[in-house]
Structures are given as C-alpha cells and as structure tokens.
Design a protein around this motif. Structure first.
Motif, PDB file in Angstrom:
ATOM      1  N   GLN A  19     -81.036  85.162   8.161  1.00 16.95           N
ATOM      2  CA  GLN A  19     -82.044  86.046   8.736  1.00 16.95           C
ATOM      3  C   GLN A  19     -82.716  86.860   7.639  1.00 16.95           C
ATOM      4  O   GLN A  19     -82.049  87.339   6.717  1.00 16.95           O
ATOM      5  N   ILE A  73     -72.127  88.919   7.696  1.00 24.97           N
ATOM      6  CA  ILE A  73     -71.545  89.494   8.905  1.00 24.97           C
ATOM      7  C   ILE A  73     -70.947  88.391   9.764  1.00 24.97           C
ATOM      8  O   ILE A  73     -71.563  87.330   9.944  1.00 24.97           O
ATOM      9  N   PHE A  74     -69.747  88.627  10.316  1.00 24.58           N
ATOM     10  CA  PHE A  74     -69.134  87.698  11.263  1.00 24.58           C
ATOM     11  C   PHE A  74     -69.569  88.058  12.676  1.00 24.58           C
ATOM     12  O   PHE A  74     -69.891  89.213  12.969  1.00 24.58           O
ATOM     13  N   ASP A  75     -69.561  87.060  13.568  1.00 21.41           N
ATOM     14  CA  ASP A  75     -69.805  87.376  14.971  1.00 21.41           C
ATOM     15  C   ASP A  75     -68.498  87.836  15.623  1.00 21.41           C
ATOM     16  O   ASP A  75     -67.456  87.931  14.961  1.00 21.41           O
ATOM     17  N   CYS A  76     -68.548  88.123  16.924  1.00 22.70           N
ATOM     18  CA  CYS A  76     -67.400  88.733  17.606  1.00 22.70           C
ATOM     19  C   CYS A  76     -66.169  87.836  17.640  1.00 22.70           C
ATOM     20  O   CYS A  76     -65.038  88.322  17.693  1.00 22.70           O
ATOM     21  N   ASP A  77     -66.380  86.510  17.601  1.00 21.84           N
ATOM     22  CA  ASP A  77     -65.247  85.573  17.631  1.00 21.84           C
ATOM     23  C   ASP A  77     -64.876  85.055  16.251  1.00 21.84           C
ATOM     24  O   ASP A  77     -63.999  84.200  16.122  1.00 21.84           O
ATOM     25  N   GLN A  78     -65.586  85.537  15.238  1.00 23.78           N
ATOM     26  CA  GLN A  78     -65.375  85.115  13.846  1.00 23.78           C
ATOM     27  C   GLN A  78     -65.547  83.607  13.629  1.00 23.78           C
ATOM     28  O   GLN A  78     -64.958  83.023  12.716  1.00 23.78           O
ATOM     29  N   ASP A  79     -66.360  82.976  14.500  1.00 15.59           N
ATOM     30  CA  ASP A  79     -66.595  81.538  14.324  1.00 15.59           C
ATOM     31  C   ASP A  79     -68.067  81.239  14.001  1.00 15.59           C
ATOM     32  O   ASP A  79     -68.528  80.104  14.138  1.00 15.59           O
ATOM     33  N   ALA A  80     -68.782  82.245  13.592  1.00 18.88           N
ATOM     34  CA  ALA A  80     -70.154  82.090  13.107  1.00 18.88           C
ATOM     35  C   ALA A  80     -70.428  83.231  12.126  1.00 18.88           C
ATOM     36  O   ALA A  80     -69.840  84.304  12.233  1.00 18.88           O
ATOM     37  N   VAL A  81     -71.322  82.969  11.191  1.00 15.81           N
ATOM     38  CA  VAL A  81     -71.599  83.936  10.125  1.00 15.81           C
ATOM     39  C   VAL A  81     -73.105  84.178  10.049  1.00 15.81           C
ATOM     40  O   VAL A  81     -73.907  83.260  10.282  1.00 15.81           O
ATOM     41  N   LEU A  82     -73.469  85.405   9.725  1.00 16.52           N
ATOM     42  CA  LEU A  82     -74.864  85.775   9.525  1.00 16.52           C
ATOM     43  C   LEU A  82     -75.069  86.208   8.080  1.00 16.52           C
ATOM     44  O   LEU A  82     -74.346  87.068   7.583  1.00 16.52           O
ATOM     45  N   LYS A  84     -77.839  88.088   5.940  1.00 20.63           N
ATOM     46  CA  LYS A  84     -79.097  88.819   5.900  1.00 20.63           C
ATOM     47  C   LYS A  84     -79.609  88.753   4.473  1.00 20.63           C
ATOM     48  O   LYS A  84     -78.909  89.184   3.546  1.00 20.63           O
TER      49      LYS A  84
END
Length: 205
Positions: A19, A73-82, A84
């Motif tokens: 992003q 940044i990790f998402d809430c389930d830690q199975d995707a990454v962002l 920036k």
C-alpha cells in the motif's frame, strides 16, 4: 509481535498487500517467505518470494522502481502482511501506478489526500522535466513571486465565491487555490505528508 507469529501456509508463504503510505492506494499483491520478510525488515526495501522463479525478489532491482518500506503490519490472524511503502516509480510491470487497474465496478472518487498527493507528484515531475507547454513549467520559470501573487489572486476568488454563496464556484476556486498552494509547496520542498503530520500534531480530540 515478531516473525514467529506469522502463520505461513503449507508452502511457507504469506500473502503481502503493498500500500502507498501516503495515498492509501493498494499497489500490488505478492507473497513472502520468512527470508523475504527478514530481508524487508533489514533493508526497508519491498522483498518477496517469486513463486514462478522460485527465488527472492526485490522490487525494483531490475526496473529501478523501488519501494521504501515504512511499516510492516500483520493482520488479525497473522496470516497476511501489509507493507506500507513510499513507491519510487510504478508498481506494475505494465507501467501502471498500481497492479489493480481493471475495475469491475464504477471507479469511486479519490480521497482528498490521494488527490493532493497525486497532483503534487505530477507538479514535482513537471518542475524537474519542464515539458513544453506545461503550465507548471511556466510558473516555475516565472519564479516564486509570481506563484505567491497567484495564490493571493486565487484566495480572493475563494472569498468572492463564498460571499456569493455559490457552491460550484467555491469548489472551482478552492481547487485553483489548492493547486497553486501545492505548486509553492513543491518549490519549497514541503510535501502533503509534512502538512498531514503538522495538522495531526495540532489535532486535539
């Protein structure tokens, strides 16, 4: 949280959404293994795992269109990454700014921040290249005093439009004022992000 918390899939990969840190625009979707994430955190350059080539892939290593990573940044389930990022060039191999450029629904209006950032980048590019017939190029060559005079003129037009209680005229004149303000900011090396930080620092809930 740390890399031990990431939930990699059976192939040892995790999807990464990239992003634009300034505009919020989603640039691309890629995949990373642990080594790619480690390298991203170490170098602050977008690094992924190429599933087609079976090797690490540093964005821009060949094209020069690098991405400076500001946050991971990790998402809430830690199975995707962002990631920036601050992009230095287009994200897509086609030359498009974002890989996501085939709409299935009508395009939504951009946010003010996204619009300001894109116009600012265009202004910076035209100051640097001075393309023939460019209004920005002409104003740049005319000098700072001419730009500041233009801001005064446009501010007066905004006042008149507001006094006339004409919303359409006000939108038009306010846009002209913002454009010329961005032009002066670009000349002085001040970015929309700098303004955002200053505004946020003054914000009191």
């Amino acid at each position: 949280m740390n890399l031990d918390d990431v939930q990699f899939d059976a192939s040892g990969l995790v999807p990464v959404v990239v992003q634009d840190a300034h505009t919020g625009q989603v640039l691309t979707l890629a995949y990373a293994n642990r080594e790619a994430l480690e390298q991203t955190l170490k170098t602050r350059q977008s690094t992924f795992w190429s599933r087609s080539r079976g090797e690490l892939w540093v964005k821009g290593l060949t094209s020069g269109h690098t991405q400076e990573v500001i946050e991971v940044i990790f998402d809430c389930d830690q199975d995707a990454v962002l990631y920036k990022v601050i992009p230095h060039g287009p994200a897509c191999h086609t030359g498009a700014e974002s890989c996501f450029h085939y709409p299935l629904t009508p395009s939504s209006d951009p946010s003010l921040g996204e619009a300001l950032e894109k116009v600012y980048r265009t202004i910076k590019e035209r100051i640097a290249t001075l393309p023939e017939g460019s209004y920005v190029g002409k104003m740049h060559q005319a000098g700072l005093d001419r730009m500041l005079k233009k801001i005064g003129e446009e501010a007066g037009e905004v006042i008149i439009a507001a006094k006339n209680q004409d919303p359409e005229e006000l939108k038009w004149e306010a846009t002209d004022l913002l454009f010329h303000l961005l032009l002066v900011l670009a000349e002085q090396g001040v970015t929309p992000t700098d303004l955002a930080h200053t505004l946020w620092g003054r914000h009191k809930p």
